[in-house]
Write a protein that holds these residues in place. Structure first.
Motif, PDB file in Angstrom:
ATOM      1  N   PHE A   1       2.690 -32.168  26.149  1.00  0.00           N
ATOM      2  CA  PHE A   1       3.867 -31.640  26.838  1.00  0.00           C
ATOM      3  C   PHE A   1       4.146 -32.541  28.035  1.00  0.00           C
ATOM      4  O   PHE A   1       3.339 -33.410  28.366  1.00  0.00           O
ATOM      5  CB  PHE A   1       3.680 -30.174  27.245  1.00  0.00           C
TER       6      PHE A   1
ATOM      7  N   ASP B   1       7.362 -17.534  28.865  1.00  0.00           N
ATOM      8  CA  ASP B   1       8.424 -18.422  28.376  1.00  0.00           C
ATOM      9  C   ASP B   1       8.175 -18.909  26.947  1.00  0.00           C
ATOM     10  O   ASP B   1       9.121 -19.275  26.254  1.00  0.00           O
ATOM     11  CB  ASP B   1       8.546 -19.658  29.274  1.00  0.00           C
ATOM     12  N   GLY B   2       6.924 -18.983  26.520  1.00  0.00           N
ATOM     13  CA  GLY B   2       6.641 -19.491  25.183  1.00  0.00           C
ATOM     14  C   GLY B   2       6.631 -21.005  25.116  1.00  0.00           C
ATOM     15  O   GLY B   2       5.959 -21.582  24.283  1.00  0.00           O
ATOM     16  N   GLN B   3       7.376 -21.678  25.957  1.00  0.00           N
ATOM     17  CA  GLN B   3       7.202 -23.131  26.123  1.00  0.00           C
ATOM     18  C   GLN B   3       6.962 -23.372  27.617  1.00  0.00           C
ATOM     19  O   GLN B   3       7.145 -22.476  28.434  1.00  0.00           O
ATOM     20  CB  GLN B   3       8.385 -23.904  25.536  1.00  0.00           C
ATOM     21  N   TRP B   4       6.516 -24.575  27.968  1.00  0.00           N
ATOM     22  CA  TRP B   4       5.781 -24.715  29.226  1.00  0.00           C
ATOM     23  C   TRP B   4       6.524 -25.476  30.322  1.00  0.00           C
ATOM     24  O   TRP B   4       5.962 -25.756  31.365  1.00  0.00           O
ATOM     25  CB  TRP B   4       4.439 -25.390  28.970  1.00  0.00           C
ATOM     26  N   ALA B   5       7.783 -25.840  30.068  1.00  0.00           N
ATOM     27  CA  ALA B   5       8.474 -26.717  31.024  1.00  0.00           C
ATOM     28  C   ALA B   5       8.550 -26.101  32.415  1.00  0.00           C
ATOM     29  O   ALA B   5       8.317 -26.769  33.418  1.00  0.00           O
ATOM     30  CB  ALA B   5       9.873 -27.049  30.504  1.00  0.00           C
ATOM     31  N   ARG B   6       8.872 -24.794  32.483  1.00  0.00           N
ATOM     32  CA  ARG B   6       8.989 -24.165  33.793  1.00  0.00           C
ATOM     33  C   ARG B   6       7.598 -23.949  34.402  1.00  0.00           C
ATOM     34  O   ARG B   6       7.366 -24.269  35.568  1.00  0.00           O
ATOM     35  CB  ARG B   6       9.742 -22.836  33.651  1.00  0.00           C
TER      36      ARG B   6
ATOM     37  N   LEU C   1      -2.093 -31.958  21.506  1.00  0.00           N
ATOM     38  CA  LEU C   1      -0.955 -31.087  21.822  1.00  0.00           C
ATOM     39  C   LEU C   1      -0.364 -31.604  23.137  1.00  0.00           C
ATOM     40  O   LEU C   1      -1.010 -31.520  24.185  1.00  0.00           O
ATOM     41  CB  LEU C   1      -1.453 -29.649  21.977  1.00  0.00           C
TER      42      LEU C   1
ATOM     43  N   THR D   1      -0.427 -24.803  37.079  1.00  0.00           N
ATOM     44  CA  THR D   1       0.244 -24.019  36.035  1.00  0.00           C
ATOM     45  C   THR D   1       0.540 -22.608  36.519  1.00  0.00           C
ATOM     46  O   THR D   1      -0.366 -21.925  37.028  1.00  0.00           O
ATOM     47  CB  THR D   1      -0.673 -23.932  34.792  1.00  0.00           C
TER      48      THR D   1
ATOM     49  N   GLN E   1       3.948 -19.318  31.830  1.00  0.00           N
ATOM     50  CA  GLN E   1       3.559 -20.003  30.591  1.00  0.00           C
ATOM     51  C   GLN E   1       3.504 -18.999  29.437  1.00  0.00           C
ATOM     52  O   GLN E   1       4.007 -19.271  28.342  1.00  0.00           O
ATOM     53  CB  GLN E   1       2.192 -20.668  30.774  1.00  0.00           C
TER      54      GLN E   1
ATOM     55  N   LYS F   1       4.850 -25.396  34.165  1.00  0.00           N
ATOM     56  CA  LYS F   1       4.100 -26.570  34.595  1.00  0.00           C
ATOM     57  C   LYS F   1       4.969 -27.601  35.315  1.00  0.00           C
ATOM     58  O   LYS F   1       4.502 -28.690  35.644  1.00  0.00           O
ATOM     59  CB  LYS F   1       3.416 -27.214  33.390  1.00  0.00           C
TER      60      LYS F   1
END
Ligand code: MG
Length: 254
Positions: free
Chosen positions: A82, A149-154, A80, A141, A146, A156
């Motif tokens: 990112f 947002d449901g996705q991790w760009a911000r 997985l 993190t 995390q 992390k």
């Protein structure tokens, strides 16, 4: 060989190699061509920078069963991945900043793979030729973001959220299963073995290179064991891997 990138007292930024008496400065970079100079600078007269300047940091989620279990998620069938932005990278002794956006910033101690050359569609058995060496990393993190947002760009991707260093060790073989440790203010928070990784460095290089081209200096963060926990302003974060030394970073305000 232990490769570092340093800033000397004259403010020159250069690659070097750790020797008994200090850091021998090199011309060029270990990614293209480099050669040693006659100059050896005492350790106290330089400051270490991140040992690589990646164009991207590709990180792996849930690559230790123990961390997947503490987050109550399954270990995935395939890696997985990112991205952490290159602007999140800092070096040894640089401060991790706690952003005002988060109430829950956590440490994740990880082995970092440093790519040595252009890497695209390589097989697992050829992956080692594309690895310059290994260093220590942190996948800092913002856990609340995390989840939200449901996705991790911000969560992390904040500036300073990817400490790397202190050096790239070229003679390191993670298949020996060395210990990985994380301490906050001297208290042991995380302890694992590199042999517990679900997907090893060779598999990760092969898998990622089938998706995107890895460039010299790019970094793969290979996931974290259990024990992730909170960081607060004033803490001292220490990440250690047997054979790679200790990466120290103070936690500072916004
Ligand atoms: Mg991680």
């Amino acid at each position: 060989m232990k490769i570092v990138r340093t800033r000397t007292q004259k403010d020159d930024i250069t690659y070097g190699a750790v020797e008994a008496e200090g850091i021998r400065l090199y011309r060029g970079t270990p990614f293209v061509a480099w050669e040693p100079t006659e100059v050896v600078v005492p350790f106290d007269d330089t400051s270490l920078l991140s040992p690589s300047i990646p164009t991207k940091v590709v990180a792996i989620g849930r690559n230790y069963g123990s961390h997947a279990a503490e987050r109550q998620v399954e270990v995935p069938d395939e890696p997985l991945i990112f991205i952490k932005p290159s602007t999140s990278v800092i070096g040894h002794a640089a401060g991790v900043r706690i952003p005002p956006h988060s109430e829950q910033v956590e440490h994740e101690a990880e082995l970092a793979v440093v790519i040595g050359k252009v890497t695209r569609n390589v097989a697992v058995e050829d992956a080692a030729q594309h690895i310059l060496g290994y260093t220590i990393g942190q996948d800092i993190t913002a856990r609340d973001l995390q989840r939200r947002d449901g996705q991790w760009a911000r969560a992390k991707g904040f500036d300073t959220f990817c400490p790397l260093g202190p050096a790239i060790e070229t003679e390191f073989d993670p298949l020996e299963g060395q210990g990985l440790y994380c301490r906050v203010n001297g208290e042991l928070r995380q302890e694992g073995l590199l042999s517990e990784m679900v997907f090893g460095p060779g598999e990760l290089v092969a898998y990622i290179s089938g998706v995107m081209t890895l460039l010299p200096g790019d970094v793969i963060l290979t996931g974290t064991p259990d024990g992730v926990g909170p960081l607060a302003e004033g803490d001292l974060l220490e990440t250690e891997i047997d054979g790679l030394g200790i990466l120290r970073n103070p936690i500072v305000g916004p």
